[in-house]
Design a protein around this motif. Structure first.
Motif, mmCIF file in Angstrom:
data_model
loop_
_atom_site.group_PDB
_atom_site.id
_atom_site.type_symbol
_atom_site.label_atom_id
_atom_site.label_comp_id
_atom_site.label_asym_id
_atom_site.label_seq_id
_atom_site.Cartn_x
_atom_site.Cartn_y
_atom_site.Cartn_z
ATOM 1 N N GLY A 1 3.795 -42.128 -29.839
ATOM 2 C CA GLY A 1 2.389 -41.740 -29.737
ATOM 3 C C GLY A 1 1.777 -42.131 -28.406
ATOM 4 N N LEU A 2 2.167 -43.293 -27.891
ATOM 5 C CA LEU A 2 1.669 -43.717 -26.583
ATOM 6 C C LEU A 2 2.180 -42.789 -25.491
ATOM 7 C CD1 LEU A 2 0.222 -45.678 -24.727
ATOM 8 C CD2 LEU A 2 2.251 -47.148 -24.772
ATOM 9 N N VAL A 3 3.436 -42.403 -25.580
ATOM 10 C CA VAL A 3 3.982 -41.453 -24.604
ATOM 11 C C VAL A 3 3.175 -40.158 -24.614
ATOM 12 C CG1 VAL A 3 5.981 -40.023 -24.023
ATOM 13 C CG2 VAL A 3 6.309 -42.420 -24.669
ATOM 14 N N HIS A 4 2.909 -39.630 -25.811
ATOM 15 C CA HIS A 4 2.190 -38.361 -25.927
ATOM 16 C C HIS A 4 0.743 -38.491 -25.444
ATOM 17 C CE1 HIS A 4 5.187 -36.864 -29.215
ATOM 18 N NE2 HIS A 4 5.644 -36.696 -28.003
ATOM 19 N N ALA A 5 0.163 -39.672 -25.570
ATOM 20 C CA ALA A 5 -1.232 -39.860 -25.164
ATOM 21 C C ALA A 5 -1.431 -39.597 -23.676
ATOM 22 C CB ALA A 5 -1.688 -41.274 -25.511
ATOM 23 N N PHE A 6 -0.385 -39.771 -22.889
ATOM 24 C CA PHE A 6 -0.539 -39.571 -21.448
ATOM 25 C C PHE A 6 -0.713 -38.106 -21.082
ATOM 26 C CE2 PHE A 6 0.554 -43.941 -21.188
ATOM 27 C CZ PHE A 6 0.032 -44.361 -19.972
ATOM 28 N N SER A 7 -0.346 -37.200 -21.977
ATOM 29 C CA SER A 7 -0.567 -35.781 -21.708
ATOM 30 C C SER A 7 -2.049 -35.448 -21.678
ATOM 31 C CB SER A 7 0.145 -34.929 -22.755
ATOM 32 O OG SER A 7 1.547 -35.013 -22.595
ATOM 33 N N GLU A 8 -2.887 -36.297 -22.282
ATOM 34 C CA GLU A 8 -4.326 -36.065 -22.305
ATOM 35 C C GLU A 8 -5.047 -36.782 -21.165
ATOM 36 O OE1 GLU A 8 -5.645 -37.274 -26.139
ATOM 37 O OE2 GLU A 8 -4.190 -36.014 -27.212
ATOM 38 N N LEU A 9 -4.288 -37.454 -20.299
ATOM 39 C CA LEU A 9 -4.889 -38.188 -19.187
ATOM 40 C C LEU A 9 -5.047 -37.234 -18.010
ATOM 41 C CD1 LEU A 9 -5.801 -41.128 -18.714
ATOM 42 C CD2 LEU A 9 -3.575 -41.552 -17.661
ATOM 43 N N ASP A 10 -6.268 -36.810 -17.763
ATOM 44 C CA ASP A 10 -6.526 -35.796 -16.731
ATOM 45 C C ASP A 10 -6.659 -36.441 -15.362
ATOM 46 O OD1 ASP A 10 -6.450 -33.776 -18.592
ATOM 47 O OD2 ASP A 10 -8.600 -33.866 -18.985
ATOM 48 N N LEU A 11 -5.525 -36.813 -14.810
ATOM 49 C CA LEU A 11 -5.494 -37.409 -13.481
ATOM 50 C C LEU A 11 -4.456 -36.685 -12.625
ATOM 51 C CD1 LEU A 11 -5.482 -41.250 -14.224
ATOM 52 C CD2 LEU A 11 -7.352 -39.939 -13.242
ATOM 53 N N PRO A 12 -4.791 -36.394 -11.373
ATOM 54 C CA PRO A 12 -3.820 -35.755 -10.482
ATOM 55 C C PRO A 12 -2.858 -36.794 -9.904
ATOM 56 C CG PRO A 12 -5.904 -36.010 -9.338
ATOM 57 C CD PRO A 12 -6.121 -36.540 -10.730
ATOM 58 N N LEU A 13 -1.834 -37.097 -10.653
ATOM 59 C CA LEU A 13 -0.872 -38.127 -10.244
ATOM 60 C C LEU A 13 0.370 -37.494 -9.645
ATOM 61 C CD1 LEU A 13 -1.013 -40.398 -13.417
ATOM 62 C CD2 LEU A 13 -2.106 -40.858 -11.208
ATOM 63 N N GLU A 14 0.999 -38.233 -8.747
ATOM 64 C CA GLU A 14 2.292 -37.829 -8.203
ATOM 65 C C GLU A 14 3.427 -38.723 -8.700
ATOM 66 O OE1 GLU A 14 1.894 -36.270 -3.864
ATOM 67 O OE2 GLU A 14 0.215 -37.649 -4.205
ATOM 68 N N VAL A 15 3.105 -39.963 -9.017
ATOM 69 C CA VAL A 15 4.120 -40.917 -9.477
ATOM 70 C C VAL A 15 3.515 -41.797 -10.561
ATOM 71 C CG1 VAL A 15 5.705 -42.791 -8.831
ATOM 72 C CG2 VAL A 15 5.165 -41.005 -7.165
ATOM 73 N N MET A 16 4.298 -42.093 -11.601
ATOM 74 C CA MET A 16 3.952 -43.149 -12.540
ATOM 75 C C MET A 16 5.137 -44.101 -12.646
ATOM 76 S SD MET A 16 2.365 -43.152 -16.399
ATOM 77 C CE MET A 16 3.778 -42.673 -17.386
ATOM 78 N N VAL A 17 4.878 -45.382 -12.426
ATOM 79 C CA VAL A 17 5.894 -46.421 -12.532
ATOM 80 C C VAL A 17 5.631 -47.211 -13.799
ATOM 81 C CG1 VAL A 17 6.911 -48.472 -11.463
ATOM 82 C CG2 VAL A 17 6.144 -46.572 -10.020
ATOM 83 N N ILE A 18 6.667 -47.351 -14.632
ATOM 84 C CA ILE A 18 6.530 -48.062 -15.905
ATOM 85 C C ILE A 18 7.221 -49.412 -15.802
ATOM 86 C CG2 ILE A 18 6.985 -47.987 -18.381
ATOM 87 C CD1 ILE A 18 7.325 -44.941 -18.077
ATOM 88 N N ASP A 19 6.477 -50.467 -16.035
ATOM 89 C CA ASP A 19 7.042 -51.812 -16.087
ATOM 90 C C ASP A 19 7.342 -52.138 -17.546
ATOM 91 O OD1 ASP A 19 7.850 -54.396 -15.389
ATOM 92 O OD2 ASP A 19 5.833 -55.198 -15.684
ATOM 93 N N ASN A 20 8.623 -52.071 -17.902
ATOM 94 C CA ASN A 20 9.038 -52.303 -19.279
ATOM 95 C C ASN A 20 9.222 -53.786 -19.573
ATOM 96 O OD1 ASN A 20 9.794 -49.702 -20.885
ATOM 97 N ND2 ASN A 20 10.527 -49.313 -18.807
ATOM 98 N N ALA A 21 9.279 -54.117 -20.846
ATOM 99 C CA ALA A 21 9.727 -55.446 -21.253
ATOM 100 C C ALA A 21 11.229 -55.553 -20.989
ATOM 101 C CB ALA A 21 9.436 -55.663 -22.732
ATOM 102 N N ALA A 22 11.729 -56.758 -20.917
ATOM 103 C CA ALA A 22 13.169 -56.958 -20.791
ATOM 104 C C ALA A 22 13.843 -56.702 -22.137
ATOM 105 C CB ALA A 22 13.462 -58.377 -20.311
#
Length: 284
Positions: free
Chosen positions: A111-132
């Protein structure tokens, strides 16, 4: 915070940074990769998905009003969590010390992944800092990204856990390629040697392609930047580690852009479906 004009939304490249073991420089890598992308003129978002022990905002000296914990609690929208960091870097902070956030269900991760489809921002890169580690959230966020960077260092546990992470990503999530970044290296030979050691095992037992992304030297300036709560590429741009992170960002910018959906959970899927076909591409 004044956000960029969202009149023309394109598909951003999504890069997931992960590690089998903690303490190898994963968050430092995420921050500096994102900062280097911004400094190269790319509109970049840093997403902290270490949902229970987040610290990307702390390492950048930011004080969030809302975090992803508030989004799941229904107190705000995803857009409300956005922070503006150095040089216009956008940051979505996770929560620290919230045990329930570390115990989200698989459906909530998706659901969190899908929520980003509603984020209306003109982005070129998204960097994800995951847990270990290899928790479900880590696997889902890596699967949903276009590229996965696994950070390793010269410790047996780091190498063993990195192999375990790569194995599970390939076996359970269909990830076919992983970029390997050596961290805290003592000299120029250590990074390629670590990669060769990991590649020998992976090529023997797994059907995954490894790509050597480079190495970050052990650097006193990097330690000082962490203490100052800044990215080393901003605080000490002439430091050896800063030059190494800029080179990593340069290589990442050359990776091929996604041309269509891959048939599983993905960040910004609606943008990917809606974007024009690449020249010469064919639709089924």
């Amino acid at each position: 915070m004044q956000l960029p004009d969202a009149s023309a939304l394109r598909m951003p490249r999504v890069i997931a940074v992960a590690s089998g073991k903690g303490g190898v420089g994963k968050t430092t890598t995420s921050i500096n990769l994102a900062a280097a992308m911004v400094n190269a003129g790319q509109r970049t978002l840093l997403l902290d998905t270490d949902l229970g022990l987040a610290n990307a905002d702390v390492m950048l000296g930011l004080s969030p009003r809302f975090t992803l914990s508030d989004v799941f609690a229904g107190k705000c929208t995803l857009a409300d969590t956005l922070l503006e960091g150095p040089n216009g870097l956008l940051v979505v902070p996770a929560a620290s010390g919230k045990q329930h956030m570390a115990q989200l269900s698989a459906q909530e991760h998706v659901g969190l992944v899908h929520a980003f489809s509603e984020l209306d921002l003109p982005l070129e890169v998204m960097v994800i800092d995951n847990a270990a580690g290899i928790a479900d959230g880590v696997l889902t966020f890596c699967q949903a990204a276009h590229d996965v960077v696994v950070v390793v260092c010269d410790e047996p546990a780091s190498m063993t856990d990195a192999y375990a992470l790569i194995k599970v990503l390939g076996r359970d999530r269909g990830v076919q390629r992983v970029h390997v970044l050596a961290s805290q290296v003592a000299d120029a030979a250590e990074g390629p040697a670590l990669f060769a050691k990991l590649e020998r095992v992976v090529s023997r037992f797994l059907d995954i392609t490894l790509n050597y992304l480079g190495a970050i030297p052990r650097d006193e300036w990097l330690r000082r930047a962490v203490q100052r709560q800044e990215a080393v590429v901003d605080a000490f741009p002439s430091a050896p580690s800063a030059a190494a992170y800029r080179e990593v960002a340069r290589r990442a910018r050359q990776w091929q852009q996604p041309t269509g959906p891959r048939g599983h959970v993905e960040f910004f899927l609606e943008r990917l479906v809606g974007q024009p076909a690449a020249p010469g591409s064919r639709t089924p």
